[in-house]
Scaffold this active site. Structure first.
Site, PDB file in Angstrom:
ATOM      1  N   ARG A  42      78.449  -7.033 103.741  1.00 33.14           N
ATOM      2  CA  ARG A  42      77.976  -6.602 104.969  1.00 33.14           C
ATOM      3  C   ARG A  42      76.770  -7.009 105.519  1.00 33.14           C
ATOM      4  O   ARG A  42      75.828  -7.266 104.378  1.00 33.14           O
ATOM      5  CB  ARG A  42      78.473  -5.214 105.531  1.00 33.14           C
ATOM      6  CG  ARG A  42      79.810  -4.527 105.096  1.00 33.14           C
ATOM      7  CD  ARG A  42      79.833  -3.020 105.094  1.00 33.14           C
ATOM      8  NE  ARG A  42      81.097  -2.268 104.990  1.00 33.14           N
ATOM      9  CZ  ARG A  42      81.697  -2.122 103.714  1.00 33.14           C
ATOM     10  NH1 ARG A  42      80.893  -2.131 102.687  1.00 33.14           N
ATOM     11  NH2 ARG A  42      82.710  -1.562 103.635  1.00 33.14           N
ATOM     12  N   LYS A  99      75.037   8.271  99.663  1.00 34.21           N
ATOM     13  CA  LYS A  99      75.170   9.325  98.650  1.00 34.21           C
ATOM     14  C   LYS A  99      76.606   9.760  98.664  1.00 34.21           C
ATOM     15  O   LYS A  99      77.310   9.581  99.714  1.00 34.21           O
ATOM     16  CB  LYS A  99      74.541  10.692  99.048  1.00 34.21           C
ATOM     17  CG  LYS A  99      73.136  10.559  98.912  1.00 34.21           C
ATOM     18  CD  LYS A  99      72.040  11.406  99.266  1.00 34.21           C
ATOM     19  CE  LYS A  99      70.823  11.311  99.332  1.00 34.21           C
ATOM     20  NZ  LYS A  99      69.952  12.315  99.865  1.00 34.21           N
ATOM     21  N   HIS A 136      79.957 -10.468 110.465  1.00 32.87           N
ATOM     22  CA  HIS A 136      81.176  -9.986 109.981  1.00 32.87           C
ATOM     23  C   HIS A 136      82.256 -11.145 109.801  1.00 32.87           C
ATOM     24  O   HIS A 136      83.288 -10.790 109.157  1.00 32.87           O
ATOM     25  CB  HIS A 136      81.740  -8.682 110.804  1.00 32.87           C
ATOM     26  CG  HIS A 136      82.486  -7.900 110.088  1.00 32.87           C
ATOM     27  ND1 HIS A 136      82.025  -6.899 109.249  1.00 32.87           N
ATOM     28  CD2 HIS A 136      83.990  -7.576 110.181  1.00 32.87           C
ATOM     29  CE1 HIS A 136      82.980  -6.119 108.734  1.00 32.87           C
ATOM     30  NE2 HIS A 136      84.027  -6.526 109.213  1.00 32.87           N
ATOM     31  N   ARG A 171      82.523 -12.288 106.327  1.00 33.98           N
ATOM     32  CA  ARG A 171      83.150 -11.296 105.465  1.00 33.98           C
ATOM     33  C   ARG A 171      84.632 -11.591 105.513  1.00 33.98           C
ATOM     34  O   ARG A 171      85.371 -11.475 104.346  1.00 33.98           O
ATOM     35  CB  ARG A 171      82.788  -9.968 105.929  1.00 33.98           C
ATOM     36  CG  ARG A 171      83.398  -8.703 104.882  1.00 33.98           C
ATOM     37  CD  ARG A 171      82.617  -7.581 105.429  1.00 33.98           C
ATOM     38  NE  ARG A 171      83.302  -6.297 105.006  1.00 33.98           N
ATOM     39  CZ  ARG A 171      83.324  -5.695 103.890  1.00 33.98           C
ATOM     40  NH1 ARG A 171      82.526  -6.182 102.763  1.00 33.98           N
ATOM     41  NH2 ARG A 171      83.826  -4.566 103.619  1.00 33.98           N
ATOM     42  N   HIS A 212      86.158  -1.489 100.385  1.00 38.48           N
ATOM     43  CA  HIS A 212      87.088  -0.708 101.232  1.00 38.48           C
ATOM     44  C   HIS A 212      87.659   0.449 100.258  1.00 38.48           C
ATOM     45  O   HIS A 212      88.002   0.533  99.222  1.00 38.48           O
ATOM     46  CB  HIS A 212      88.324  -1.448 101.514  1.00 38.48           C
ATOM     47  CG  HIS A 212      88.139  -2.636 102.444  1.00 38.48           C
ATOM     48  ND1 HIS A 212      88.979  -3.552 102.979  1.00 38.48           N
ATOM     49  CD2 HIS A 212      86.919  -2.808 103.515  1.00 38.48           C
ATOM     50  CE1 HIS A 212      88.620  -4.408 103.826  1.00 38.48           C
ATOM     51  NE2 HIS A 212      87.433  -4.067 104.069  1.00 38.48           N
ATOM     52  N   TYR A 230      95.185  -8.738 105.783  1.00 37.83           N
ATOM     53  CA  TYR A 230      94.891 -10.028 105.469  1.00 37.83           C
ATOM     54  C   TYR A 230      96.159 -10.495 104.599  1.00 37.83           C
ATOM     55  O   TYR A 230      96.214 -11.533 104.267  1.00 37.83           O
ATOM     56  CB  TYR A 230      93.819  -9.719 104.196  1.00 37.83           C
ATOM     57  CG  TYR A 230      92.208  -9.706 104.881  1.00 37.83           C
ATOM     58  CD1 TYR A 230      91.735 -10.606 105.747  1.00 37.83           C
ATOM     59  CD2 TYR A 230      91.896  -8.435 104.804  1.00 37.83           C
ATOM     60  CE1 TYR A 230      90.542 -10.391 106.159  1.00 37.83           C
ATOM     61  CE2 TYR A 230      90.541  -8.354 105.310  1.00 37.83           C
ATOM     62  CZ  TYR A 230      89.964  -9.343 106.127  1.00 37.83           C
ATOM     63  OH  TYR A 230      88.841  -9.002 106.657  1.00 37.83           O
TER      64      TYR A 230
END
Length: 308
Positions: A158, A183, A252, A255, A278, A287
């Site tokens: 990204r 986190k 993007h 990507r 993901h 895809y």
């Protein structure tokens, strides 16, 4: 000295929700920002902005549904899906933290995702080659932008992930790249292709970082950290220069190009999902539609008329 106004009840609640998204849900910063925006929009529509107390127990399923239907006049289906996802997450947050007796997330139905039915847009290999050949790698700026684009196109990162890369993230000896994570989410380690490593090394030799930062990508003049939006704009400018559309924030697209090319080469959706980071395989499912040889193999022949 001007006194700092105390935060409103809405501000405090949104701050708590944002902390929950970061520390517990482990969402990316961009997702946290988008979801808290939608939640604040909802709260401002239901309560007075400066209300000292929020009567959250008065929230009902019909209130949530009515708000989403009202926003459908202003947002496209994809944005409306994000809004509904944010509100479902917020409802679960209210229940888990004891702010509401019930989990109202089920009150929001799934939003039709017809916008996801189309094939993902991507660059062909010829177009990507033309884009990469368009950088003037005799200059520091050209070397930097070339290295950034390779990180997007060869690793599927990204824009924000590329912007946050620092020197310690690159394991030059073993050929690995470490991606720090918010986190609550594990960091990722990706193999570093030699093409990307050589581009990074060439750029760093031309523009070594100063003592104030360890970030890989910086503005050439002021040595300021690159932001994800700046980086994406640089990609759009390079695409426009290569005759691949109008300028804009288009990182993007690279990507998606990375993921599409992997699937077309036979990579499994699980492998692609792991490389892209993901959290759910359903995000990668789109895809499957670009692997045309696979689709032809599994397609059943059209039944023929039986002649007696």
């Amino acid at each position: 000295m001007k006194a700092i106004a105390p935060k409103s009840a809405i501000d405090l609640l949104v701050d708590g929700y944002h902390e929950h998204l970061t520390d517990v849900a482990g969402l990316q910063p961009s997702s946290c920002q988008k979801w808290t925006f939608f939640v604040r929009l909802f709260l401002n529509a239901q309560f007075r902005p400066k209300a000292p107390v929020l009567e959250l127990d008065h929230l009902k399923p019909e209130v949530l549904l009515a708000f989403v239907l009202q926003q459908a006049k202003h947002y496209r289906p994809g944005q409306l899906q994000s809004l509904a996802s944010a509100l479902r997450s917020f409802c679960r947050f209210l229940c888990v933290t004891g702010r509401h007796a019930q989990d109202l997330s089920a009150a929001l139905p799934s939003i039709s995702g017809h916008h996801r039915e189309d094939l993902p847009t991507y660059l062909s290999r010829t177009q990507l080659k033309g884009l990469l050949e368009g950088f003037d790698r005799r200059t520091v700026l050209g070397k930097r932008d070339y290295a950034m684009v390779l990180c997007l196109a060869r690793l599927g990162l990204r824009a924000g992930e590329v912007a946050r890369l620092n020197l310690e993230d690159v394991d030059w000896r073993n050929g690995w790249l470490r991606l720090a994570a918010p986190k609550g989410r594990r960091e990722r380690h990706l193999p570093l292709p030699s093409e990307v490593g050589q581009a990074l090394a060439s750029y760093l030799r031309s523009n070594p970082p100063n003592q104030t930062t360890r970030l890989l990508f910086r503005t050439v003049g002021g040595q300021r950290p690159m932001r994800g939006c700046w980086l994406s704009q640089r990609v759009g400018n390079a695409m426009a220069h290569a005759g691949l559309g109008a300028p804009g924030k288009r990182a993007h697209l690279l990507r998606r190009t990375f993921a599409t090319h992997l699937v077309q080469q036979g990579a499994s959706l699980k492998a692609v999902a792991d490389l892209l980071g993901h959290a759910s395989l359903s995000t990668t499912q789109v895809y499957a539609k670009v692997n045309l040889p696979m689709l032809r193999a599994v397609a059943q022949p059209w039944p023929r008329e039986v002649r007696l």
